[in-house]
Motif scaffolding. Structure first.
Motif, PDB file in Angstrom:
ATOM      1  N   ILE A  40       0.859  -1.184   0.000  1.00 14.72           N
ATOM      2  CA  ILE A  40       0.000   0.000   0.000  1.00 14.72           C
ATOM      3  C   ILE A  40       0.896   1.236   0.000  1.00 14.72           C
ATOM      4  N   ALA A  41       1.224   1.701  -1.194  1.00 13.99           N
ATOM      5  CA  ALA A  41       2.112   2.850  -1.326  1.00 13.99           C
ATOM      6  C   ALA A  41       1.449   3.878  -2.246  1.00 13.99           C
ATOM      7  N   GLU A  42       2.173   4.900  -2.606  1.00 13.30           N
ATOM      8  CA  GLU A  42       1.634   5.907  -3.517  1.00 13.30           C
ATOM      9  C   GLU A  42       2.736   6.467  -4.400  1.00 13.30           C
ATOM     10  N   ILE A  43       2.323   6.976  -5.551  1.00 11.52           N
ATOM     11  CA  ILE A  43       3.214   7.662  -6.483  1.00 11.52           C
ATOM     12  C   ILE A  43       2.657   9.067  -6.697  1.00 11.52           C
ATOM     13  N   ARG A  44       3.526  10.053  -6.671  1.00 11.37           N
ATOM     14  CA  ARG A  44       3.146  11.429  -7.004  1.00 11.37           C
ATOM     15  C   ARG A  44       4.022  11.895  -8.159  1.00 11.37           C
ATOM     16  N   THR A  45       3.389  12.249  -9.270  1.00 12.60           N
ATOM     17  CA  THR A  45       4.145  12.682 -10.440  1.00 12.60           C
ATOM     18  C   THR A  45       3.279  13.555 -11.343  1.00 12.60           C
ATOM     19  N   ASP A  46       3.844  14.618 -11.853  1.00 14.91           N
ATOM     20  CA  ASP A  46       3.179  15.498 -12.831  1.00 14.91           C
ATOM     21  C   ASP A  46       1.795  15.970 -12.374  1.00 14.91           C
ATOM     22  N   GLY A  47       1.636  16.188 -11.075  1.00 16.70           N
ATOM     23  CA  GLY A  47       0.357  16.659 -10.557  1.00 16.70           C
ATOM     24  C   GLY A  47      -0.638  15.564 -10.250  1.00 16.70           C
ATOM     25  N   TRP A 311      -1.501   5.651 -15.243  1.00 21.48           N
ATOM     26  CA  TRP A 311      -1.602   6.594 -16.351  1.00 21.48           C
ATOM     27  C   TRP A 311      -2.230   7.906 -15.895  1.00 21.48           C
ATOM     28  N   GLY A 312      -1.542   8.995 -16.145  1.00 26.82           N
ATOM     29  CA  GLY A 312      -2.139  10.306 -15.968  1.00 26.82           C
ATOM     30  C   GLY A 312      -2.877  10.659 -17.246  1.00 26.82           C
ATOM     31  N   MET A 313      -4.220  10.666 -17.183  1.00 21.95           N
ATOM     32  CA  MET A 313      -5.041  10.857 -18.379  1.00 21.95           C
ATOM     33  C   MET A 313      -5.421  12.327 -18.547  1.00 21.95           C
ATOM     34  N   LYS A 314      -5.231  12.834 -19.739  1.00 27.98           N
ATOM     35  CA  LYS A 314      -5.409  14.268 -19.996  1.00 27.98           C
ATOM     36  C   LYS A 314      -6.852  14.644 -20.335  1.00 27.98           C
ATOM     37  N   ARG A 315      -7.786  13.841 -19.910  1.00 24.83           N
ATOM     38  CA  ARG A 315      -9.209  14.200 -20.004  1.00 24.83           C
ATOM     39  C   ARG A 315      -9.986  13.354 -19.011  1.00 24.83           C
ATOM     40  N   GLU A 316     -11.244  13.702 -18.807  1.00 24.36           N
ATOM     41  CA  GLU A 316     -12.121  12.945 -17.906  1.00 24.36           C
ATOM     42  C   GLU A 316     -13.021  12.026 -18.724  1.00 24.36           C
ATOM     43  N   PHE A 317     -13.398  10.913 -18.110  1.00 24.04           N
ATOM     44  CA  PHE A 317     -14.277   9.940 -18.751  1.00 24.04           C
ATOM     45  C   PHE A 317     -15.512   9.741 -17.870  1.00 24.04           C
ATOM     46  N   LYS A 318     -16.616  10.299 -18.307  1.00 26.81           N
ATOM     47  CA  LYS A 318     -17.840  10.267 -17.507  1.00 26.81           C
ATOM     48  C   LYS A 318     -18.375   8.847 -17.336  1.00 26.81           C
ATOM     49  N   GLU A 365      -7.113  19.460 -12.693  1.00 31.37           N
ATOM     50  CA  GLU A 365      -8.491  19.716 -13.115  1.00 31.37           C
ATOM     51  C   GLU A 365      -8.713  19.267 -14.553  1.00 31.37           C
ATOM     52  N   GLY A 366      -9.819  18.546 -14.772  1.00 33.58           N
ATOM     53  CA  GLY A 366     -10.151  18.073 -16.100  1.00 33.58           C
ATOM     54  C   GLY A 366      -9.402  16.819 -16.523  1.00 33.58           C
ATOM     55  N   GLN A 367      -8.625  16.243 -15.599  1.00 30.19           N
ATOM     56  CA  GLN A 367      -7.845  15.039 -15.904  1.00 30.19           C
ATOM     57  C   GLN A 367      -8.143  13.948 -14.877  1.00 30.19           C
ATOM     58  N   GLU A 368      -7.625  12.746 -15.100  1.00 34.24           N
ATOM     59  CA  GLU A 368      -7.890  11.615 -14.210  1.00 34.24           C
ATOM     60  C   GLU A 368      -6.635  10.781 -14.007  1.00 34.24           C
ATOM     61  N   ASN A 369      -6.559  10.152 -12.834  1.00 38.16           N
ATOM     62  CA  ASN A 369      -5.439   9.248 -12.526  1.00 38.16           C
ATOM     63  C   ASN A 369      -5.917   7.805 -12.655  1.00 38.16           C
ATOM     64  N   ILE A 411      -2.820   9.577 -22.709  1.00 37.54           N
ATOM     65  CA  ILE A 411      -1.884   9.184 -21.653  1.00 37.54           C
ATOM     66  C   ILE A 411      -0.778  10.231 -21.570  1.00 37.54           C
ATOM     67  N   GLY A 412      -0.827  11.040 -20.515  1.00 41.11           N
ATOM     68  CA  GLY A 412       0.153  12.115 -20.375  1.00 41.11           C
ATOM     69  C   GLY A 412       1.412  11.696 -19.654  1.00 41.11           C
ATOM     70  N   CYS A 413       1.296  10.757 -18.713  1.00 36.75           N
ATOM     71  CA  CYS A 413       2.467  10.236 -18.011  1.00 36.75           C
ATOM     72  C   CYS A 413       2.189   8.784 -17.641  1.00 36.75           C
ATOM     73  N   GLU A 414       3.248   8.036 -17.407  1.00 35.56           N
ATOM     74  CA  GLU A 414       3.084   6.597 -17.175  1.00 35.56           C
ATOM     75  C   GLU A 414       4.157   6.067 -16.236  1.00 35.56           C
ATOM     76  N   GLU A 415       3.710   5.230 -15.294  1.00 32.29           N
ATOM     77  CA  GLU A 415       4.610   4.417 -14.477  1.00 32.29           C
ATOM     78  C   GLU A 415       4.123   2.979 -14.609  1.00 32.29           C
ATOM     79  N   ILE A 416       5.030   2.011 -14.467  1.00 30.81           N
ATOM     80  CA  ILE A 416       4.671   0.599 -14.628  1.00 30.81           C
ATOM     81  C   ILE A 416       5.188  -0.197 -13.437  1.00 30.81           C
ATOM     82  N   LEU A 417       4.364  -1.127 -12.948  1.00 30.89           N
ATOM     83  CA  LEU A 417       4.775  -2.060 -11.901  1.00 30.89           C
ATOM     84  C   LEU A 417       4.476  -3.472 -12.384  1.00 30.89           C
ATOM     85  N   ASP A 418       5.498  -4.309 -12.430  1.00 36.11           N
ATOM     86  CA  ASP A 418       5.329  -5.682 -12.894  1.00 36.11           C
ATOM     87  C   ASP A 418       5.715  -6.650 -11.784  1.00 36.11           C
TER      88      ASP A 418
END
Length: 488
Positions: A40-47, A311-318, A365-369, A411-418
């Motif tokens: 149970i951790a967290e990543i903070r990147t690009d807002g 994925w830091g997504m550069k729009r919202e998906f209703k 604002e206007g984006q989603e994680n 996809i504005g930014c990306e981290e991967i965990l395998d």
């Protein structure tokens, strides 16, 4: 004052520290990472802020109970809210089912969207409640390896009902025989993945899991999942627990049949009690290499692992909610790929967790994680450099079709965990998320006990030992340890 040393600041390790400090021990916790929480951790990147591990929160009373040990303190306040919608399910045939938390609304939704009846769904949830009532006080809250457990009146009452556990059919077979609509069977088969198992092998006893969501409720910590270990660590410190981060434990020290403490960075740490929150395999292979290991236990099949894209997504998906599932078109073949072929199916079931749907500050604002996860096999030397790009493209194609949007474009930014990363960061052998799998009817009895039967003062907690993986069971493992460790 007697001393206790905890190996690992995963959630079970922190919970064990709280309980032992409250019993009068002087507790120290040693963690190789620079922060608490384990998986149970967290990543903070690009807002953006991403929860990196477990994302579903049930049985919040287990956390609240720990917060109240030693008296309530305002500094360890912990807030969470119930979910009205637990999950949105998306099927390849365009069916969309909203899993409302209210059982009646959930049943009505299924009846409206499929060929199933409300009555059948409600009967299964009632069965799930019954399974929980039979098993929780015996299999989840107490050691299965102590005679005293079996001499309790509650245990004897449960034993008389063991025939109701449906342990001799697989989960998939039971659900296929119960439901007429394969889409509904698939939905309930998914619960096997909650402990990293295969619904086509695991016992139908796992129908206990829907009870936690639809009868008891699912919740969201208002500061995100990482707030759980953060607040528990704060609580532990308020009681006097000392945490040592960036400290790798090298060995558990023994003298004859008694624990003497730990070796950390070449130094001896004296302790009458040692609790390992490390996966049971490296605990023996690395920290107890001087003694013979319980090979039968260590060589059991591991649970599945995960491949996660943040994925830091550069729009919202209703169309999306907090929890979303995009089902595979061939569920059985997907699990055959994972368990028999040790590979990734070309059309994987995709889980998308979007905490910014509730906690807006987790994304600009206007984006989603997006936390985008698929189930994959534990690491056994697969060519992940080849598998990961193929899986990524399959995921993007699947989501683009389901959401009718060019997903990769946003996809504005990306981290991967395998699986390799999971093993490296959390010492989970082969990157398995839940220790051993539950792919047989005796799995509950085959997990390592919460105490050593050979060495006095040695205990075990966390997802690789009894009662299993996931936040609630890890917290219950710590509770069992707290009950087993003698009073000072």
């Amino acid at each position: 004052m007697k001393k206790a040393a905890i190996i690992g600041a995963g959630i079970a390790g922190i919970a064990s520290a709280i309980r032992l400090q409250d019993k009068g021990y002087q507790v120290q916790v040693f963690e190789q990472q620079p922060f608490p929480g384990g998986k149970i951790a967290e990543i903070r990147t690009d807002g953006f802020r991403f929860d990196t591990g477990p994302s579903l929160f049930t049985l919040p009373e287990l956390v609240v109970e720990l917060m109240e040990i030693g008296g309530k303190t305002t500094s360890t306040s912990f807030s969470y809210s119930p979910l009205d919608i637990i999950t949105k399910y998306f099927y390849p045939d365009q069916t969309k089912i909203i899993a409302f938390s209210d059982p009646s609304a959930f049943a009505a939704e299924i009846a409206f969207k499929t060929d199933e009846t409300e009555e059948k769904v409600l009967r299964l949830l009632k069965k799930s409640e019954e399974l929980y009532a039979i098993t929780s006080h015996v299999f989840l809250e107490r050691s299965l390896h102590k005679l005293s457990t079996y001499l309790r009146k509650e245990t004897l009452a449960s034993i008389l009902k063991l025939h109701k556990l449906d342990a001799f059919r697989t989960l998939a077979k039971a659900n296929a025989q119960y439901f007429n609509d394969p889409r509904v069977a698939q939905l309930f088969n998914r619960y096997a993945t909650y402990n990293g198992s295969n619904p086509y092998s695991a016992p139908a006893t796992l129908n206990i899991i829907p009870h936690l969501e639809h009868n008891l409720g699912a919740y969201f910590p208002m500061k995100g999942m990482y707030d759980i270990p953060s607040r528990l660590e704060e609580k532990a410190k308020s009681l006097g627990v000392t945490f040592h981060y960036g400290q790798e434990v090298e060995a558990i020290l023994l003298k004859g049949k008694t624990v003497q403490g730990l070796q950390v960075n070449g130094e001896k740490v004296d302790s009458e009690i040692v609790v390992s929150n490390m996966d049971i395999v490296p605990t023996y292979r690395k920290l107890l290499s001087q003694v013979s290991a319980p090979e039968h236990t260590l060589k059991q099949a591991r649970s599945s692992s995960a491949l996660i894209f943040y994925w830091g997504m550069k729009r919202e998906f209703k169309e999306l909610d907090l929890h979303n599932i995009f089902f595979s078109n061939d569920y059985q073949q997907e699990f055959q790929s994972i368990w028999d072929e040790k590979s990734i199916f070309g059309d994987p079931t995709v889980y998308v967790y979007v905490s910014s749907k509730i906690r807006g500050e987790d994304a600009p604002e206007g984006q989603e994680n997006w936390f985008v996860m698929i189930n994959v096999p534990a690491n056994q030397g697969q060519n992940w450099e080849e598998l990961i790009p193929k899986a990524r493209q399959a995921i993007i194609t699947k989501l683009a079709e389901a959401l009718d949007a060019p997903i990769e474009k946003y996809i504005g930014c990306e981290e991967i965990l395998d699986p390799i990363g999971i093993e490296t960061k959390t010492s989970s052998y082969q990157g398995a998320l839940y220790g051993n799998s539950s792919n047989n009817k005796f799995a509950a009895f085959l997990r390592h006990p919460n105490f050593s039967q050979r060495f006095k003062g040695l205990y075990f907690c966390g997802g690789s030992v009894h009662p299993g993986g996931g936040i609630p069971l890890c917290l219950l493992s710590a509770k069992i340890v707290g009950d087993l460790v003698p009073e000072v």
